[in-house]
Each structure stands twice: as structure tokens, then as C-alpha cells.
Design a protein around this motif. Structure first.
Motif, PDB file in Angstrom:
ATOM      1  N   LYS A  28      33.128  39.595  32.878  1.00 38.24           N
ATOM      2  CA  LYS A  28      33.841  39.686  33.403  1.00 38.24           C
ATOM      3  C   LYS A  28      33.026  40.840  35.041  1.00 38.24           C
ATOM      4  O   LYS A  28      32.555  41.454  34.689  1.00 38.24           O
ATOM      5  CB  LYS A  28      35.164  40.268  34.265  1.00 38.24           C
ATOM      6  CG  LYS A  28      35.926  39.932  32.408  1.00 38.24           C
ATOM      7  CD  LYS A  28      37.128  40.308  32.284  1.00 38.24           C
ATOM      8  CE  LYS A  28      37.936  39.903  31.273  1.00 38.24           C
ATOM      9  NZ  LYS A  28      38.094  40.270  30.286  1.00 38.24           N
ATOM     10  N   LYS A  31      34.762  42.994  39.127  1.00 38.11           N
ATOM     11  CA  LYS A  31      35.136  44.752  38.673  1.00 38.11           C
ATOM     12  C   LYS A  31      35.468  45.060  40.069  1.00 38.11           C
ATOM     13  O   LYS A  31      35.585  44.861  40.812  1.00 38.11           O
ATOM     14  CB  LYS A  31      34.068  44.617  38.328  1.00 38.11           C
ATOM     15  CG  LYS A  31      34.185  44.934  37.314  1.00 38.11           C
ATOM     16  CD  LYS A  31      33.789  45.449  36.428  1.00 38.11           C
ATOM     17  CE  LYS A  31      32.828  44.137  34.422  1.00 38.11           C
ATOM     18  NZ  LYS A  31      31.939  45.048  34.138  1.00 38.11           N
ATOM     19  N   ASP A  55      43.697  41.197  35.183  1.00 44.39           N
ATOM     20  CA  ASP A  55      43.286  39.340  35.162  1.00 44.39           C
ATOM     21  C   ASP A  55      44.237  38.324  34.206  1.00 44.39           C
ATOM     22  O   ASP A  55      44.173  36.938  34.117  1.00 44.39           O
ATOM     23  CB  ASP A  55      41.964  39.880  33.801  1.00 44.39           C
ATOM     24  CG  ASP A  55      40.648  40.426  34.564  1.00 44.39           C
ATOM     25  OD1 ASP A  55      40.536  39.369  35.144  1.00 44.39           O
ATOM     26  OD2 ASP A  55      40.214  41.262  33.537  1.00 44.39           O
ATOM     27  N   GLY A  64      45.347  34.477  37.507  1.00 44.91           N
ATOM     28  CA  GLY A  64      44.627  36.124  37.020  1.00 44.91           C
ATOM     29  C   GLY A  64      44.223  36.468  39.067  1.00 44.91           C
ATOM     30  O   GLY A  64      44.532  35.383  40.175  1.00 44.91           O
ATOM     31  N   CYS A  66      43.541  39.889  42.374  1.00 48.89           N
ATOM     32  CA  CYS A  66      42.643  40.981  42.476  1.00 48.89           C
ATOM     33  C   CYS A  66      43.738  41.912  43.878  1.00 48.89           C
ATOM     34  O   CYS A  66      44.145  40.782  44.452  1.00 48.89           O
ATOM     35  CB  CYS A  66      41.873  40.909  42.368  1.00 48.89           C
ATOM     36  SG  CYS A  66      41.080  40.053  43.374  1.00 48.89           S
ATOM     37  N   TYR A 102      42.020  35.116  41.756  1.00 51.25           N
ATOM     38  CA  TYR A 102      40.878  34.182  41.714  1.00 51.25           C
ATOM     39  C   TYR A 102      40.418  33.138  42.430  1.00 51.25           C
ATOM     40  O   TYR A 102      39.162  32.913  42.769  1.00 51.25           O
ATOM     41  CB  TYR A 102      40.822  34.638  40.065  1.00 51.25           C
ATOM     42  CG  TYR A 102      40.902  35.733  39.583  1.00 51.25           C
ATOM     43  CD1 TYR A 102      40.213  36.693  40.872  1.00 51.25           C
ATOM     44  CD2 TYR A 102      41.131  35.538  38.612  1.00 51.25           C
ATOM     45  CE1 TYR A 102      40.777  38.610  39.762  1.00 51.25           C
ATOM     46  CE2 TYR A 102      41.047  37.645  38.344  1.00 51.25           C
ATOM     47  CZ  TYR A 102      41.229  38.097  38.755  1.00 51.25           C
ATOM     48  OH  TYR A 102      40.864  39.763  38.152  1.00 51.25           O
TER      49      TYR A 102
END
Length: 116
Positions: A28, A31, A55, A64, A66, A102
Motif C-alpha cells: 500500500k 499513505k 481502503d 476505496g 481518501c 482512488y
């Protein structure tokens, strides 16, 4: 009669089990601190930094994604003859914070140090 020629479809040779296992166990790299480029939406083409990753998704966003933060409008150029009021207005930075899928970001090789 004219017969249509059938094309042979070329398939890649089967991979050994060892290579397939390595491919599945990809690390992964998305991050917190990773610099990404946003590909879709209003901020398309803008660079941002990952703040938090999800995730497995969440109830509201079952994919997924962020949380990213970036600069929407950078500060403008300032010259000597500008008044103080104009200088303070031009030095203003407009940030953005946004949840992004993502699929809509492209990670770069750069990372922001975690001390910041």
C-alpha cells in the motif's frame, strides 16, 4: 462463397504460481503524506496531499477513497508599488479539502514529511 477469416486471439503465456502471488501482494503506497494529482472534478490537475485513507470504504462511500488537502488558488505576485491592503489580499491562499475516490487520483513519487 467468400468465407470470413477467423482471427486467432493471442493470449499471454500462463504465469507461474510464484509470480502471480507476488503480483497480488502489492504494497500500500497511498499513505498519509503522499502527494497526488487529482484527475477528475473541479480540482482536476491540482496537486494535493493525502490526509487520511479509507481502503475499505465507509457506509456513505462504499469504495476505496481518501481525504486530500491542497491549494485551490495560490498567492499572486506582489510588487513594491502596491498598497498594504492589496498586498494582503493578493497573499491570500485558498485551500481545498475533499474526499476523492482512488480511481480519480494519481500518486506521485513525492511525500510530505510526517513532522508537518
Amino acid at each position: 462463397q467468400v468465407h470470413a477469416r477467423r482471427r486467432r486471439v493471442r493470449r499471454p503465456p500462463p504465469q507461474p504460481e510464484r509470480e502471480r502471488a507476488q503480483h497480488r501482494a502489492m504494497g500500500k503506497f497511498l499513505k498519509p503524506g503522499r502527494v497526488v494529482v487529482i484527475l477528475q472534478g473541479r480540482q482536476a490537475g491540482k496537486k494535493a496531499v493525502i490526509v487520511k485513507v479509507f481502503d475499505d470504504g465507509s457506509k456513505a462511500r462504499p469504495f476505496g477513497h481518501c481525504l486530500v488537502a491542497g491549494v485551490d488558488r495560490p498567492p499572486m505576485k506582489v510588487t513594491k508599488r502596491m498598497s498594504k491592503k492589496k498586498v494582503t489580499r493578493r497573499l491570500h491562499i485558498k485551500p481545498f479539502v475533499k474526499y476523492v475516490n482512488y480511481n480519480h487520483i494519481m500518486p506521485t513519487r513525492y511525500q510530505v514529511p510526517s513532522e508537518i
